[in-house]
Design a protein around this motif. Structure first.
Motif, PDB file in Angstrom:
ATOM      1  N   ASP A 146       0.840  -1.248   0.135  1.00 13.67           N
ATOM      2  CA  ASP A 146      -0.141   0.054  -0.011  1.00 13.67           C
ATOM      3  C   ASP A 146       0.884   1.244  -0.008  1.00 13.67           C
ATOM      4  OD1 ASP A 146      -2.300  -1.622  -0.006  1.00 13.67           O
ATOM      5  OD2 ASP A 146      -2.668  -1.516   2.125  1.00 13.67           O
ATOM      6  N   LEU A 147       2.081   1.179   0.550  1.00 11.73           N
ATOM      7  CA  LEU A 147       2.794   2.535   0.868  1.00 11.73           C
ATOM      8  C   LEU A 147       3.550   2.745  -0.413  1.00 11.73           C
ATOM      9  CD1 LEU A 147       4.407   4.452   2.554  1.00 11.73           C
ATOM     10  CD2 LEU A 147       5.989   2.863   3.099  1.00 11.73           C
ATOM     11  N   ARG A 148       3.715   1.468  -1.410  1.00 16.36           N
ATOM     12  CA  ARG A 148       4.304   1.551  -2.594  1.00 16.36           C
ATOM     13  C   ARG A 148       3.299   2.212  -3.709  1.00 16.36           C
ATOM     14  NH1 ARG A 148       7.235  -3.146  -1.280  1.00 16.36           N
ATOM     15  NH2 ARG A 148       5.298  -4.418  -2.410  1.00 16.36           N
ATOM     16  N   GLN A 149       2.186   1.711  -3.352  1.00 18.85           N
ATOM     17  CA  GLN A 149       1.158   2.329  -4.281  1.00 18.85           C
ATOM     18  C   GLN A 149       0.778   3.850  -4.129  1.00 18.85           C
ATOM     19  OE1 GLN A 149      -2.108  -0.193  -4.097  1.00 18.85           O
ATOM     20  NE2 GLN A 149      -1.006  -2.172  -4.866  1.00 18.85           N
ATOM     21  N   LEU A 150       0.691   4.032  -2.763  1.00 21.29           N
ATOM     22  CA  LEU A 150       0.443   5.585  -2.659  1.00 21.29           C
ATOM     23  C   LEU A 150       1.515   6.403  -3.044  1.00 21.29           C
ATOM     24  CD1 LEU A 150      -0.900   5.137   1.155  1.00 21.29           C
ATOM     25  CD2 LEU A 150      -2.138   5.834  -0.728  1.00 21.29           C
ATOM     26  N   ARG A 151       2.813   6.012  -2.926  1.00 15.60           N
ATOM     27  CA  ARG A 151       3.824   7.008  -3.377  1.00 15.60           C
ATOM     28  C   ARG A 151       3.852   6.885  -4.683  1.00 15.60           C
ATOM     29  NH1 ARG A 151       8.581   4.795   0.777  1.00 15.60           N
ATOM     30  NH2 ARG A 151       7.858   6.065   2.690  1.00 15.60           N
ATOM     31  N   SER A 152       3.407   5.960  -5.547  1.00 12.32           N
ATOM     32  CA  SER A 152       3.538   5.953  -6.984  1.00 12.32           C
ATOM     33  C   SER A 152       2.155   6.623  -7.482  1.00 12.32           C
ATOM     34  CB  SER A 152       3.130   4.431  -7.544  1.00 12.32           C
ATOM     35  OG  SER A 152       3.045   4.186  -8.830  1.00 12.32           O
ATOM     36  N   ARG A 153       0.855   6.751  -6.747  1.00 14.70           N
ATOM     37  CA  ARG A 153       0.198   7.572  -7.303  1.00 14.70           C
ATOM     38  C   ARG A 153       0.420   8.821  -7.049  1.00 14.70           C
ATOM     39  NH1 ARG A 153      -5.016   5.172  -3.764  1.00 14.70           N
ATOM     40  NH2 ARG A 153      -5.779   6.953  -4.630  1.00 14.70           N
ATOM     41  N   ARG A 154       1.096   9.166  -6.183  1.00 16.76           N
ATOM     42  CA  ARG A 154       1.523  10.303  -5.638  1.00 16.76           C
ATOM     43  C   ARG A 154       2.435  11.206  -6.843  1.00 16.76           C
ATOM     44  NH1 ARG A 154       2.644  14.680  -1.795  1.00 16.76           N
ATOM     45  NH2 ARG A 154       3.675  16.216  -3.247  1.00 16.76           N
ATOM     46  N   SER A 155       3.272  10.359  -7.111  1.00 18.64           N
ATOM     47  CA  SER A 155       4.028  10.720  -8.196  1.00 18.64           C
ATOM     48  C   SER A 155       3.438  10.593  -9.735  1.00 18.64           C
ATOM     49  CB  SER A 155       5.336   9.553  -8.513  1.00 18.64           C
ATOM     50  OG  SER A 155       6.191   9.768  -9.601  1.00 18.64           O
ATOM     51  N   ALA A 212       1.667   9.119   4.126  1.00 17.62           N
ATOM     52  CA  ALA A 212       1.497   9.024   2.710  1.00 17.62           C
ATOM     53  C   ALA A 212       0.174   9.207   2.127  1.00 17.62           C
ATOM     54  CB  ALA A 212       2.251   7.897   1.945  1.00 17.62           C
ATOM     55  N   ALA A 213      -0.842   8.590   2.762  1.00 15.10           N
ATOM     56  CA  ALA A 213      -2.174   8.726   2.284  1.00 15.10           C
ATOM     57  C   ALA A 213      -2.712  10.024   2.685  1.00 15.10           C
ATOM     58  CB  ALA A 213      -3.132   7.819   3.026  1.00 15.10           C
ATOM     59  N   LEU A 214      -2.270  10.640   3.779  1.00 18.08           N
ATOM     60  CA  LEU A 214      -2.652  12.014   4.200  1.00 18.08           C
ATOM     61  C   LEU A 214      -1.915  13.100   2.955  1.00 18.08           C
ATOM     62  CD1 LEU A 214      -4.140  13.843   6.038  1.00 18.08           C
ATOM     63  CD2 LEU A 214      -2.093  13.988   7.509  1.00 18.08           C
ATOM     64  N   GLU A 215      -0.941  12.858   2.761  1.00 19.47           N
ATOM     65  CA  GLU A 215      -0.069  13.565   1.973  1.00 19.47           C
ATOM     66  C   GLU A 215      -1.012  13.520   0.323  1.00 19.47           C
ATOM     67  OE1 GLU A 215       4.515  14.280   0.258  1.00 19.47           O
ATOM     68  OE2 GLU A 215       4.032  12.753   1.696  1.00 19.47           O
ATOM     69  N   LEU A 216      -1.074  12.498   0.135  1.00 26.91           N
ATOM     70  CA  LEU A 216      -1.854  12.355  -1.061  1.00 26.91           C
ATOM     71  C   LEU A 216      -3.197  12.837  -1.151  1.00 26.91           C
ATOM     72  CD1 LEU A 216      -2.118  11.035  -3.958  1.00 26.91           C
ATOM     73  CD2 LEU A 216      -2.695   8.993  -3.198  1.00 26.91           C
TER      74      LEU A 216
END
Length: 920
Positions: free
Chosen positions: A79-88, A216-220
């Motif tokens: 989930d962390l990798r997906q959130l960072r990828s979605r943010r990118s 990461a979710a909050l940042e996204l």
């Protein structure tokens, strides 16, 4: 963290996982082996295998927890990798949009790309659901960590842990089994400590991963919100100007909208959904048909529920609420069918874009149709506005007729607009048919407002007739022009290419308009309730007065049935009504402002272009650093809002305190007045300071002005300041109160108002005398009613010499006591005060309950005492004087002179001069 560190960390985690798996396999093997060995010897050593089996079961449970934790840890990291990828990816897409937005010549393709990006953004509801699930997993991981740490603390000393396990067995084990138990339990407890150590470390890693995912979710989510605001702003203020391509796409858009294949596909989707889930659609259809057939009966019920003289005694506000519900039911059939079809089309999984666009259009148009139909039924001649609120039927007929003619054209136009302008329609339809039909709809709306609000319309003529000097009449040209200019400006926005901004302004303006109409209906509802309660109070007073009159007539022996019904006794109904009206105005105003804020707050990011426009800059000190800050349109608007709210609050806080707070406590009237005045001062000061701080005028900017004003006040306006401070002292100490009878200098009257500078006193001639507050603090003031309303009358009576003193005292005392307004406690008294020049002087002292009875009772006592003294033959003497003549040589010459004049006066010896002395 660098890549080598990450690699080493991943290798250590893999080794740790492999060791945990080997340990779990060994624990499971030992668990099953212990079960097999325990079966043949159950009869010999039953307690020991049971106890060791429990330890093995605990170890197996820990193995399962570790396996579940490993899966949860992998999921959290994924989930962390997906959130960072979605943010990118979001940042990359936004960079492309911003790069194209920097080009001044933006066309339809850019607007279409922005719309697509907006539709792909995740919703805030999805973020909130994921966050709740993540918090649940964080809580579970934290609890698992705490349990593992407690268990490790218990296993810190292996010898003690083994003894505790042996002692805690039930039933208790004999001491002879201790060696066997220790040999079997110690290795198992060692494995358990290893498992707990691994579980603790694993749950710690899971906590870190979940916390990183949450951050990461909050940042996204924050980035998504910012992107949505920026894309919305771009759609608002980046025009997609019409071109020849737009005209060329008109025919294709018309073909899409009128295609029989599209309508047939939508009908098929609707039929399939209706066949798969028929319950709720059929129920809605039956309800709509029932309401249509029951329309005449519902209209008749509106007339029955209306308040009238026949049912005023049993009327309650629930009747009008029921009438409003019936009004909504009368307007419901058409919108209900539209919403049902829209729900079925939206739920279809295989629906084509036209079917989805049609469902969205039906849902949006159904809301508008419900609002317009409900308003039309509200204005019906048998509806709530006329029958319950008492509005003029001729005005209602004119407005209802105009509204229905407007709805027949406006609602189909809005259906075409929403069909071609919402998300599922092609972009070409939005820019061609959608834009053109929307502009035409706004022109129709403007024409409706002109017909409804023009100078010769019945509505405006009635306004001029009823309130010719009101602000609504004085500013008629201004607000009429603004009302007509709003739809014309929206049409201009749409024609200029700002279709999204035009649609947003129209939708929210329409919602605000219906909110205002709802507030008017709510005001009428509450005002009706107040009116009915006042009429019920009057009737109760009349009946009570009639009952008392008949009882009095029966006591005197008269026929009580002949007593006519008196007029209702007058209580302070006007004051109660004024307080209620003020509170109602405040309540409706605050409710309306809150509703309008709720309607418009979603568009604040898009409207920030207007709100962020800088009017001027000012210098301020922030955290000890001098800086230059801008004053924007939004700041100025907020300061105006704060000022308006302050004015409304200051004007209505008195009624609010009276009805909501002060009537719940036993507070005297003067204290209530002081509390309200001080509250007004505080609210005014807070509002003024808040408004000034919003526009950048703080204490640091005006302290020099305050100091200069202080010097000026000290020299030139010290009397005004002294009066203001004295007014605050009067309100705080309350030496005088509203309604007190005071004497200040030569003025005696009733205190009417206490203001900041002066106090108004109404004297007994009805004149208002304005007295500075300083006179009540620094001067001598007589307050006749401060602590006690009782006042003493001092009457003086003189009787002739020779009168019977005891008789005079007795009859005077009886005459005073016979007056009903003379108090028995303190009792009246009559005293013989002394011997006067021509009378025996008496003083009568009597007490009355209030100052306003003083003159009347004094008159009545004087009349009664004169009558009783006359009846007893007691004389009230006139003032008497005796004339004594003594010898005076100087008069001889005067007499001779007179005789010499030959006036024929007789001569007489006059050897004396007059001398007056009082007679006894």
């Amino acid at each position: 963290m660098t890549e080598p560190c990450l690699a080493r960390r991943g290798a250590s985690e893999r080794r740790f996982g492999e060791s945990i798996k080997r340990l779990a396999f060994a624990v499971s093997f030992r668990f099953f082996l212990a079960l097999l060995l325990a079966l043949p010897v159950r009869a010999e050593v039953a307690p020991q295998p049971d106890l060791t089996r429990a330890i093995v079961a605990e170890n197996a449970r820990l193995v399962r927890e570790i396996a579940a934790g490993t899966a949860a840890l992998e999921q959290a990291r994924s989930d962390l990798r997906q959130l960072r990828s979605r943010r990118s990816e979001l940042d990359q897409r936004m960079q492309r949009i911003e790069r194209h937005a920097q080009v001044n010549a933006l066309g339809q393709l850019f607007a279409q790309a922005v719309i697509e990006q907006l539709s792909r953004l995740p919703s805030s509801e999805g973020f909130e659901n994921d966050r709740r699930q993540r918090l649940d997993r964080l809580e579970a991981a934290s609890d698992a960590t705490l349990r593992a740490e407690r268990a490790l603390d218990e296993l810190a000393d292996m010898e003690t842990a083994t003894v505790m396990r042996f002692a805690a067995s039930k039933p208790p084990l004999p001491d002879a089994l201790w060696p066997q138990f220790e040999a079997a339990a110690r290795p198992l407890l060692g494995e358990q400590r290893t498992l707990l150590t691994g579980l603790d470390e694993q749950q710690g890693q899971l906590l870190q991963a979940l916390q990183a995912s949450d951050a990461a979710a909050l940042e996204l989510a924050q980035r998504t919100q910012a992107v949505r605001a920026e894309l919305t702003r771009l759609l608002f203020w980046v025009p997609a100007r019409p071109s020849l391509q737009t005209v060329g796409e008109f025919s294709r858009s018309w073909a899409w909208m009128t295609s029989l294949a599209n309508w047939r596909a939508a009908a098929v989707s609707l039929a399939e959904e209706l066949a798969s889930r028929p319950f709720w659609p059929v129920l809605a259809l039956l309800l709509a048909v029932t309401l249509l057939f029951a329309r005449a009966r519902l209209q008749a019920q509106l007339v029955v529920l209306a308040p009238a003289d026949a049912n005023s005694d049993r009327y309650w506000i629930g009747y009008t609420v029921t009438a409003l519900a019936i009004t909504l039911a009368l307007a419901l059939p058409g919108p209900l069918l539209m919403w049902t079809a829209a729900t079925l089309l939206a739920a279809s999984l295989d629906a084509e874009p036209f079917a989805l666009a049609l469902g969205a259009a039906l849902a949006a148009t159904g809301k508008l149709l419900l609002a317009l139909s409900a308003l039309a039924w509200l204005l019906d001649r048998r509806g709530v506005a006329g029958g319950h609120f008492g509005w003029d039927e001729s005005l209602l007929g004119f407005t209802r007729h105009a509204l229905r003619r407007f709805s027949l054209l406006f609602v189909p136009l809005l259906l075409v607009v929403t069909l071609n302008g919402l998300d599922h329609a092609p972009f070409a339809n939005r820019e061609s048919i959608g834009r053109m039909s929307f502009s035409f709809a706004m022109l129709v709306f403007a024409a409706f407002l002109v017909r409804l609000l023009r100078r010769r319309s019945p509505l405006i003529q009635r306004l001029y007739a009823r309130a010719p000097r009101s602000w609504a009449v004085r500013l008629y040209a201004l607000w009429f022009s603004a009302a007509v200019a709003v739809p014309l400006a929206i049409a201009g926005l749409s024609a200029a290419g700002y279709f999204v901004a035009a649609g947003y302004f129209f939708g929210h303006t329409l919602m605000s308009l219906f909110l205002i109409l709802g507030a008017v209906a709510l005001y009428g509802l509450i005002a009706l309730w107040v009116q009915v309660e006042r009429r019920r109070l009057r009737r109760h007073q009349a009946r009570e007065a009639l009952r008392q009159a008949r009882e009095a007539a029966a006591e005197t022996g008269e026929d009580g049935s002949e007593v006519a019904e008196p007029a209702p006794a007058r209580l302070d109904i006007a004051a109660i009504s004024e307080q209620t009206r003020s509170l109602l105005d405040l309540f409706i105003t605050l409710l309306l402002l809150g509703g309008i804020w709720e309607v418009w707050k979603g568009g604040l990011p898009a409207l920030s272009v207007i709100g962020d426009y800088v009017l001027w800059t000012y210098h301020a000190t922030v955290d000890g650093t001098a800086t230059t800050l801008p004053l924007t349109v939004g700041n100025l608007f907020m300061a105006i809002v704060v000022g308006v709210v302050t004015v409304v609050a200051v004007r209505n806080v008195g009624a609010l305190l009276d009805i909501v707070l002060l009537q719940r406590f036993e507070v005297q009237a003067d204290a209530t007045y002081a509390i309200k005045i001080i509250t007004r001062y505080v609210l005014a000061a807070v509002g003024m300071v808040s408004a000034l701080s919003i526009v950048g005028i703080g204490w640091a900017d005006v302290h020099w002005l305050i100091a200069a004003m202080g010097v000026g006040l000290g020299f030139g306006l010290q009397e005004i300041v002294a009066n203001f401070v004295s007014g605050l002292i009067v309100l705080a100490e309350r030496p005088i109160r509203i309604g007190d009878i005071v004497t200040v200098g030569e003025v005696t009257g009733t205190v009417a108002r206490i203001r900041a500078r002066a106090t108004a006193v109404v004297d007994f001639d009805g004149k208002e005398v304005i007295i500075p507050n300083k006179a009540f603090i620094t001067g001598s003031v007589v307050n006749w009613t401060l602590s006690n309303q009782t006042t003493r009358l001092l009457l003086k009576v003189g009787v002739a010499y020779g009168s019977d003193i005891a008789l005079v005292q007795r009859v005077l005392l009886e005459a005073v006591r016979a007056n009903a307004d003379v108090l028995a406690d303190p009792s009246p008294s009559v005293f013989f005060m002394g011997f006067g020049d021509s009378s025996l002087d008496f003083e009568i002292r009597a007490f009355v309950g209030s100052f306003d009875k003083r003159l009347r009772v004094q008159h009545e006592l004087n009349v009664a005492m004169e009558a009783v003294l006359r009846e007893q033959g007691v004389e009230i003497p006139f003032p008497q004087r005796d004339l004594h003549v003594r010898s005076a040589p100087a008069l001889v010459g005067l007499q001779e002179s007179v005789q010499g004049q030959g006036d024929g006066l007789p001569t007489a010896p006059a050897q004396a001069m007059p001398s007056a002395s009082p007679s006894a």
